[in-house]
Design a protein around this motif. Sequence first.
Motif, mmCIF file in Angstrom:
data_model
loop_
_atom_site.group_PDB
_atom_site.id
_atom_site.type_symbol
_atom_site.label_atom_id
_atom_site.label_comp_id
_atom_site.label_asym_id
_atom_site.label_seq_id
_atom_site.Cartn_x
_atom_site.Cartn_y
_atom_site.Cartn_z
ATOM 1 N N ARG A 637 41.966 57.064 48.913
ATOM 2 C CA ARG A 637 43.220 57.195 48.169
ATOM 3 C C ARG A 637 43.846 55.833 47.891
ATOM 4 N N LEU A 638 43.847 54.976 48.915
ATOM 5 C CA LEU A 638 44.416 53.643 48.717
ATOM 6 C C LEU A 638 43.574 52.853 47.713
ATOM 7 N N GLY A 639 42.260 52.957 47.818
ATOM 8 C CA GLY A 639 41.395 52.267 46.864
ATOM 9 C C GLY A 639 41.607 52.753 45.449
ATOM 10 N N GLY A 640 41.783 54.070 45.299
ATOM 11 C CA GLY A 640 42.062 54.605 43.975
ATOM 12 C C GLY A 640 43.359 54.067 43.401
ATOM 13 N N ALA A 641 44.363 53.908 44.265
ATOM 14 C CA ALA A 641 45.654 53.389 43.808
ATOM 15 C C ALA A 641 45.588 51.912 43.442
ATOM 16 N N LEU A 642 44.706 51.166 44.110
ATOM 17 C CA LEU A 642 44.636 49.719 43.893
ATOM 18 C C LEU A 642 43.595 49.299 42.872
ATOM 19 N N SER A 643 42.741 50.221 42.445
ATOM 20 C CA SER A 643 41.601 49.816 41.621
ATOM 21 C C SER A 643 42.029 49.218 40.280
ATOM 22 N N TRP A 644 43.087 49.730 39.665
ATOM 23 C CA TRP A 644 43.546 49.173 38.393
ATOM 24 C C TRP A 644 44.125 47.775 38.599
ATOM 25 N N PHE A 645 44.810 47.578 39.728
ATOM 26 C CA PHE A 645 45.305 46.243 40.089
ATOM 27 C C PHE A 645 44.141 45.275 40.256
ATOM 28 N N TRP A 646 43.098 45.702 40.983
ATOM 29 C CA TRP A 646 41.929 44.841 41.174
ATOM 30 C C TRP A 646 41.284 44.519 39.819
ATOM 31 N N TYR A 647 41.192 45.494 38.953
ATOM 32 C CA TYR A 647 40.572 45.294 37.635
ATOM 33 C C TYR A 647 41.342 44.244 36.836
ATOM 34 N N ARG A 648 42.651 44.403 36.750
ATOM 35 C CA ARG A 648 43.456 43.504 35.923
ATOM 36 C C ARG A 648 43.476 42.091 36.476
ATOM 37 N N ARG A 649 43.426 41.933 37.799
ATOM 38 C CA ARG A 649 43.501 40.613 38.433
ATOM 39 C C ARG A 649 42.136 39.978 38.640
ATOM 40 N N GLY A 650 41.054 40.718 38.386
ATOM 41 C CA GLY A 650 39.721 40.148 38.551
ATOM 42 C C GLY A 650 39.226 40.122 39.981
ATOM 43 N N HIS A 651 39.813 40.925 40.900
ATOM 44 C CA HIS A 651 39.372 40.958 42.298
ATOM 45 C C HIS A 651 38.196 41.930 42.436
ATOM 46 N N VAL A 652 37.102 41.598 41.780
ATOM 47 C CA VAL A 652 35.984 42.528 41.675
ATOM 48 C C VAL A 652 35.279 42.706 43.011
ATOM 49 N N ALA A 653 34.950 41.597 43.682
ATOM 50 C CA ALA A 653 34.176 41.685 44.920
ATOM 51 C C ALA A 653 34.947 42.442 45.997
ATOM 52 N N GLU A 654 36.225 42.120 46.162
ATOM 53 C CA GLU A 654 37.021 42.809 47.177
ATOM 54 C C GLU A 654 37.151 44.293 46.849
ATOM 55 N N GLY A 655 37.409 44.609 45.593
ATOM 56 C CA GLY A 655 37.577 46.006 45.211
ATOM 57 C C GLY A 655 36.327 46.829 45.434
ATOM 58 N N LEU A 656 35.187 46.311 45.002
ATOM 59 C CA LEU A 656 33.939 47.066 45.185
ATOM 60 C C LEU A 656 33.592 47.205 46.659
ATOM 61 N N ALA A 657 33.852 46.162 47.450
ATOM 62 C CA ALA A 657 33.554 46.237 48.887
ATOM 63 C C ALA A 657 34.403 47.307 49.564
ATOM 64 N N CYS A 658 35.699 47.343 49.267
ATOM 65 C CA CYS A 658 36.594 48.328 49.884
ATOM 66 C C CYS A 658 36.230 49.746 49.445
ATOM 67 N N LEU A 659 36.016 49.932 48.160
ATOM 68 C CA LEU A 659 35.711 51.276 47.661
ATOM 69 C C LEU A 659 34.355 51.759 48.167
ATOM 70 N N SER A 660 33.380 50.872 48.251
ATOM 71 C CA SER A 660 32.060 51.265 48.749
ATOM 72 C C SER A 660 32.133 51.671 50.214
ATOM 73 N N ALA A 661 32.892 50.892 51.015
ATOM 74 C CA ALA A 661 33.039 51.227 52.433
ATOM 75 C C ALA A 661 33.714 52.585 52.603
ATOM 76 N N ALA A 662 34.723 52.848 51.791
ATOM 77 C CA ALA A 662 35.418 54.131 51.874
ATOM 78 C C ALA A 662 34.500 55.281 51.466
ATOM 79 N N MET A 663 33.726 55.082 50.412
ATOM 80 C CA MET A 663 32.779 56.111 49.970
ATOM 81 C C MET A 663 31.732 56.392 51.042
ATOM 82 N N ASP A 664 31.244 55.324 51.676
ATOM 83 C CA ASP A 664 30.241 55.505 52.727
ATOM 84 C C ASP A 664 30.808 56.277 53.908
#
Length: 920
Positions: A637-664
Amino acid sequence: MALRVNVLGPIAAEIDGVDVPLGGPRQRAVLAVLVAARGQVVSAERVLDAAWGDEDPPTMPTLHSYIARLRKALEPERANRSPSGVLARVGNGYTLRVDADAVDAERFVRLVGEGRALLESGEAAAASDVLTEAVGLWGGQPYGEFAGVAFAVPEIARLEGLYLSARESLFEAQLALGRHAAAVPELEKLTAEQPMSERGWELLVLALYRSGRQGDALAALRTARRVLAEELGIDPGPALRELEAAVLAQDDALRPEPAPPPRPTAGNLPFPVTGLVGRVAETAQVGALLREHRLVTLAGPGGIGKTRLALEAARERGDADGPWLVELAGLRDPALLADAIAEVLGLSGSATPQRLVLALRGRRTLLVLDNCEHLVDAVREVVTVLLGGAGELRVLATSREALGVPGEALYEVPPLSTSEAGELFVSRARAAAPGWEPSAAELGQVGRLCAGLDGLPLAVELAAGQCRVLSVEQILASMDDRFSVLAAGHRTMARTVEWSYDLLAAPERELFHRLSVFAGGFDLDAASAVCGRPVLEGVAALVRKSLLSVEPGTSPRRYRMLETLKEFARARQDAAALASAQEAHRSWVLARAEAAEARLRGEQAVPAMDLLIADQAEHRAAFTSALLAGDGEYALRLGGALSWFWYRRGHVAEGLACLSAAMDLSPDAPPAVRSRPLIGMAGLHYLVGDFAAAHERARQAAEVARAAGDLVAEAQGITYGALFGGIRGVPNAVADVRAALDLARVAGMGWLEAEALMSLGMLLMFAGQVEAAREPLIESIEVATAHAHTFVLGSSTWLMMKIDLRLGRADRVIAKAAPTLRRVHEDRDITSWLVIAHTVAAALALTGSPRDGARLLGAVEANATRIGFSPVEMDPLEAPARVEAVHRALPPEELSACLREGSSMSFPQVHALLDRLLVH
């Protein structure tokens, strides 16, 4: 044991600086064959053929004998019959296993590549240092004694070509630094040695002209023309011919370029709020250590004053830039250490130690890493890389233990002397109780109290803070029964905090415990949310008792708890209470992030983005505690809320790492929880050009959103699944995005309708239906404007710019450039700014402003590198052509100069440049 192998000249080896006997010519040839293979396995038969050439090779036992002797020479400490770590047998072959930097040729190749990269990014001074080091490794013809042997010929040619290129790049760096006259003699020598190198002649002519020797420059051009005609029967290439014309015309473009702008020198050390008491001798000692050693670590227990001493010592330095303070207390994820350092240095987005090395190389600066104790392993690894790659860098660290880096100087911070501790107590007590002046009796009590506190600065300050409510005699009496157990500094600190803690009322203790979950500062609303009740009275009490500090100048007021106090509070909580506090913190973080995310597409986007930027430490703390608690659904849920922020700011590596860990962690989470994180992952994959993963994640998002009955998420998933699939050539993409547009309209979400229209226009454009694409794009801009959706406004305008470029109407792109770029910049949208500016650069090159186009491209490439995002990877079908348009519009030397100039431009400078073009 440090083994080095040298082949830039006669082949040689050394261990710990001592030469190693390599035996006769054939035994040396065997080693040379394996070095030339650069880590690859070479069959025994190939070794024999290569080392003996045209001669009849010996028997296989002879080769084994040579290998055995080489092993003994290169690994003198290896036990008999034990496996070799250097000359290893692999199947029917052998390989040389050494670090790449242990071979001088490999170090040389690496340094040349790094030097070129620095030169291309405008870092001429750093490039000069690196290329000088590379050229200095050259000891003569590579594999000198095997120059005519077949196995060595390709390597010799490769390395000699790189050597020439390195020398030419070094001269280019020196000219960029304004060293024109000094470079002339060496360039004359270079052109005499390499008369067929047109680049060498270009550099010589430029150096002569900029030294005021126009006649000599023309003479050099005539010599180059004659040599090329006599030796090769050809005329000079376009670059030399254009240079000759420019010299004859005395073109202003040939004038010496201004010296590169100086780096910022202010650093980021905070201004002290209170004066430093004592520590004169300690500051001088730390300064002396820093002059002698490149890494100094201040060690000692919590509260001893490591941070304050480090800051004072850093202020005394006179480095060319900095010092730069990196505060690590609030950082919990070791993987984000490089990012934290990069952010302080102005390198936004994801970083690696190697990127930091390139940023720091050639800079004489001090990096202060504060509170390393919880990240010792990560700090050790990063600092080792930084010190090994940036020769002018020094590091001052504070930690409760040594970092364990070779060459580290450890300084144990001593406690204050009794007189200094007394002076500190009186100073802080006067601030706590204005008007108080100690009597002679009280001064004696202060001395005994400070002696009992072992001179720990934080302990003394905590005790002095109690003068608001207690006399010195009362403070001393309350401490008397504890003095006998204060055996060490850290125990003193714990006891001092415990004593302050014991004075708290039960509600204040509970508040103290719960507030320790914040990673950084917090305001009253945040504290109330985590504690579940109004907390003004309790927070005020903790501030009075020096257990919370106020961040001055903040409105609304923000508060912060020292890390030592946080650790004490967490240690005193039982597991259930701590878990409850962390759960409340997670709830607050999620509610705040979701509320901000809901405002990111509308009038409140900028303050919402600023709030998310300020809350990053809390996001990371909440992610960490959720993952440790096994709460994958929360992390999703937190990753879903932050993903647009990560996209706009270019925080690609951090966003994918957090979302992947949550999915796993929660692969079977309910569809309503998984849909938005999947959409977020799709967007982040798209940013890095992984269109297959982007398409698959968007497709999954649409499916799970449909199962959850989430019409908005389903429309998003279909929209972006169609878009990313269409980029890959998946059929029916246009029909799918039209269906998503209908869903968006049914849902009544104007921002989503704008995104679907934008995607429809983009797909039609990809399909070659350029005119048909205009209608949905124009409509998307109208809808986006009505709903203040700046992202779509910028993105659809960018697509219209691309259409204009295709149709040869680059002037229209320029007209849209300045307002569009300024709008997305004000919206804190880094990735959109970069892709739009990338397109504008090509338009400038096509409309008679190639220099400004190259400057803009330089600014784009520099900023994209800093955040780890590539407009070319995101737009692989058209972006390379835009780069080519800029490169084709200028001669190489002028292009390089403009790219370098642009790499140092700020966003406001770019906007001012475009405004100037519109005026003209």
